[in-house]
Design an enzyme around this catalytic site. Sequence first.
Site, PDB file in Angstrom:
ATOM      1  N   ARG A 245       0.858  -1.179   0.000  1.00 35.28           N
ATOM      2  CA  ARG A 245       0.000   0.000   0.000  1.00 35.28           C
ATOM      3  C   ARG A 245       0.901   1.237   0.000  1.00 35.28           C
ATOM      4  O   ARG A 245       2.058   1.180   0.440  1.00 35.28           O
ATOM      5  CB  ARG A 245      -0.895   0.014   1.225  1.00 35.28           C
TER       6      ARG A 245
ATOM      7  N   LYS B 107      -2.761  -1.332   7.902  1.00 35.41           N
ATOM      8  CA  LYS B 107      -4.215  -1.236   7.996  1.00 35.41           C
ATOM      9  C   LYS B 107      -4.737  -2.117   9.122  1.00 35.41           C
ATOM     10  O   LYS B 107      -4.310  -3.253   9.275  1.00 35.41           O
ATOM     11  CB  LYS B 107      -4.838  -1.645   6.654  1.00 35.41           C
TER      12      LYS B 107
ATOM     13  N   HIS C 193      -1.927   3.631  -6.504  1.00 36.56           N
ATOM     14  CA  HIS C 193      -2.500   2.444  -5.871  1.00 36.56           C
ATOM     15  C   HIS C 193      -2.694   1.300  -6.863  1.00 36.56           C
ATOM     16  O   HIS C 193      -2.704   0.124  -6.470  1.00 36.56           O
ATOM     17  CB  HIS C 193      -3.841   2.800  -5.216  1.00 36.56           C
TER      18      HIS C 193
ATOM     19  N   ARG D 198      -0.440  -1.777  -6.849  1.00 37.71           N
ATOM     20  CA  ARG D 198      -0.762  -2.906  -5.954  1.00 37.71           C
ATOM     21  C   ARG D 198      -1.653  -3.912  -6.670  1.00 37.71           C
ATOM     22  O   ARG D 198      -1.447  -5.122  -6.571  1.00 37.71           O
ATOM     23  CB  ARG D 198      -1.429  -2.353  -4.699  1.00 37.71           C
TER      24      ARG D 198
ATOM     25  N   HIS E 142      -3.837  -8.925   3.506  1.00 38.30           N
ATOM     26  CA  HIS E 142      -5.287  -9.027   3.577  1.00 38.30           C
ATOM     27  C   HIS E 142      -5.703  -9.997   4.682  1.00 38.30           C
ATOM     28  O   HIS E 142      -5.069 -11.026   4.873  1.00 38.30           O
ATOM     29  CB  HIS E 142      -5.864  -9.500   2.243  1.00 38.30           C
TER      30      HIS E 142
ATOM     31  N   TYR F 257      -8.788  -7.664  -5.977  1.00 34.08           N
ATOM     32  CA  TYR F 257      -7.676  -7.012  -6.666  1.00 34.08           C
ATOM     33  C   TYR F 257      -7.387  -7.610  -8.046  1.00 34.08           C
ATOM     34  O   TYR F 257      -6.575  -7.074  -8.788  1.00 34.08           O
ATOM     35  CB  TYR F 257      -6.402  -7.099  -5.812  1.00 34.08           C
TER      36      TYR F 257
END
Length: 305
Positions: A135, A160, A236, A239, A270, A279
């Site tokens: 990220r 995150k 982004h 990613r 994740h 993704y």
Amino acid sequence: MASRYIEYKQALGFDFAGEAQRLRAFAAFLGGDDATEESALAWACSGAGHPRSYQAQRYETVRRFSGFAHALDPAFPAMRPGLLGRTSDRVVPYIYSEEDVCLLMRAALSEGSPDGLRGKGLSFLIGLMWSCGLRIGEALGLEDADFDAHAGTLAVRDSKFGSSRTIPVSPGTAERIAGYVEGRSGKAGGRAPARMIVSAGGRPLSRDSAEGMFSEIRWTLIGRGEAFSGRRPRLHDLRHSFCVSTLLRWHAEGEDVNAMMPYLSAYVGHRRLSDTYWYLTGVPELMAVAADSFRRAMRMEADRA
């Protein structure tokens, strides 16, 4: 008021970097005028090439802030929710090729500063995100101590949801990280930078600065004066590209992709496998692999019959 709201959300543990950037952009759009529901809608819909869901995200960011501000000051207008529809529609990312990334990294070096660190920082950020699927905030938050050159690993801390992880990097990536740190340290005036990726004078490269510079160089992909057919490429999206390229590599190497997916999910940080599937984008190469797998499965079924 906006700064108080940002501090409040971050104190609660939210990864608020994207929303904070939007609020600052909205403040710049106002130019000192008072915020209203009409101005929030005008800003949300400004700019070309943005899908409706993205416009809704921008409006809802301001709308949520208005609720906070209205609670502290009843004179601040509380805005109505849902005026631009849903915010959860999937935005189709731009999937970068290796050639795209090389073009962007070279173009980033033109974002100059007297010591050259500004452009080199952006170029390194692009390469690191492409190579490791980090990220933006994870990459910009790295410190030198997070890189173990002997083990070939990066420690991603306080990401995150407050999670951390340690990821292996390829020998080539490890070599480039070490090379960047060594070259950067020689130009930072002997001071130990607070972050691995720096801008002019050895100051940490901020997300706003990185995003701003990237918006200037992404036109390298098509040439000045032209327009992207869809959403403009984002940092982004590197990613997303990492996830897609990893699957393509596994297919080419004959790996059992279904069995490998949990490893990819853990690598990119994740919590749920479904987040990783989000993704994956149906680029022509990946669709061709899927079609080939389907044809093989049909042939095997026919042989058994």
